[in-house]
Design an enzyme around this catalytic site. Sequence first.
Site, PDB file in Angstrom:
ATOM      1  N   LEU A 107       3.379   6.358  -2.481  1.00 20.00           N
ATOM      2  CA  LEU A 107       4.540   7.519  -2.431  1.00 20.00           C
ATOM      3  C   LEU A 107       4.881   7.658  -3.990  1.00 20.00           C
ATOM      4  CD1 LEU A 107       7.081   6.144   0.274  1.00 20.00           C
ATOM      5  CD2 LEU A 107       5.262   8.092   0.386  1.00 20.00           C
ATOM      6  N   VAL A 119       0.691  -1.126   0.037  1.00 12.32           N
ATOM      7  CA  VAL A 119       0.014  -0.019   0.019  1.00 12.32           C
ATOM      8  C   VAL A 119       0.632   1.308  -0.081  1.00 12.32           C
ATOM      9  CG1 VAL A 119      -1.945   1.361   1.193  1.00 12.32           C
ATOM     10  CG2 VAL A 119      -1.976  -1.126   1.099  1.00 12.32           C
ATOM     11  N   CYS A 120       2.002   1.305   0.643  1.00 10.63           N
ATOM     12  CA  CYS A 120       2.740   2.433   0.883  1.00 10.63           C
ATOM     13  C   CYS A 120       3.252   2.872  -0.750  1.00 10.63           C
ATOM     14  CB  CYS A 120       4.198   2.260   1.535  1.00 10.63           C
ATOM     15  SG  CYS A 120       3.951   1.921   3.360  1.00 10.63           S
ATOM     16  N   THR A 121       3.484   1.692  -1.272  1.00  6.97           N
ATOM     17  CA  THR A 121       4.200   1.612  -2.539  1.00  6.97           C
ATOM     18  C   THR A 121       3.434   2.713  -3.599  1.00  6.97           C
ATOM     19  OG1 THR A 121       5.302  -0.390  -2.061  1.00  6.97           O
ATOM     20  CG2 THR A 121       5.384   0.486  -4.473  1.00  6.97           C
TER      21      THR A 121
END
Lengths: 154, 169
Positions: free
Chosen positions: A49, A44-46
């Site tokens: 950002l 999800v972070c990917t």
Amino acid sequence: MLIEPGAPAPDFTLPDQDGNEVSLSDLRGRRSVLVFYPLDFSPVCTDQLNVYQEVLPEIQASGAELYGVSVDSAYAHRAFQQQLGLSFPLLADFNPKGAVTKSYGAYLEERGHGTRALVLIGPDLEIEWSHLSPSPLEIPGANLIFDALEHQPA
Amino acid sequence: MGRGGLRSAPSPDLRPEDHVRGEGPVTVVEYGDYECPYCAKADLMLASLPVRRAFRHFPVVSKHPRARRLAEAVEAAALQDAFFAMHDSLFADQGRLDDPHLWERVRALGLDLDRFEHDRRSEAVAERVSLDFRSGISAGVMTTPTLFVDGEVHPGIPSPELVARLGGG
């Protein structure tokens, strides 16, 4: 609780992905957005950002710089930054683990990492705006950053 | 551009320039990119449902290096009335997305290759892709695919509940 507008920004000095130290005092004189996120390389972070990277020129044109912050080490940050092709710094809140994230009220004790939160620091190092994601799975849209910047004095 | 140029705005309902197909009581707006396997899957799922659907480009280049170039190729094909023909061709075979593969597809679709090559590099086509991308950012799109069903946001591959709601079996 996540830090709120009007509070002075808690002081910090953290290494970025290249081991260069970034301190709160370096941010004086311009706006900065701290992007607290759980962990490098989590799916999800990917997306989060990556999408911020796509609009980084517009964020900068709106008068702010972006800094990612998580409890990962500078070495992990470097690999993550390269893999995603990010050009904004990632700060390593690694030792003591999560101390800066805690001082901003963005730490999840039970999980041992940060939650998803955005904090806008003004040129005078006062908090101008903050946003806590309802859950780590919910990604704050880039539009929220633009909304926040639009509401600040020039 | 001024500050706040990408501030929040609801995902626009259908616009005259949208690429739309299908018929049905519900309108689905799909934000996606051609290098994203989940988008190919979502697109295929929507194809079997009785809905009116529009596709908008949301290329995330730091994740999918070819995404913007592919969106521009599809917009260039659109100038020869082949938007969905190229769209379907790319989603049907995401293992072949480099320039020689695009030229093969253009030839197979019977399009004018010289015109395609010119158009895909044009300012107008780049602007067209950016228009979609910026509308997605303003609507809070953070991952692909993201569907808007009558204005309500659904990130990711459509859930079984959503498929059922849209009339799927």
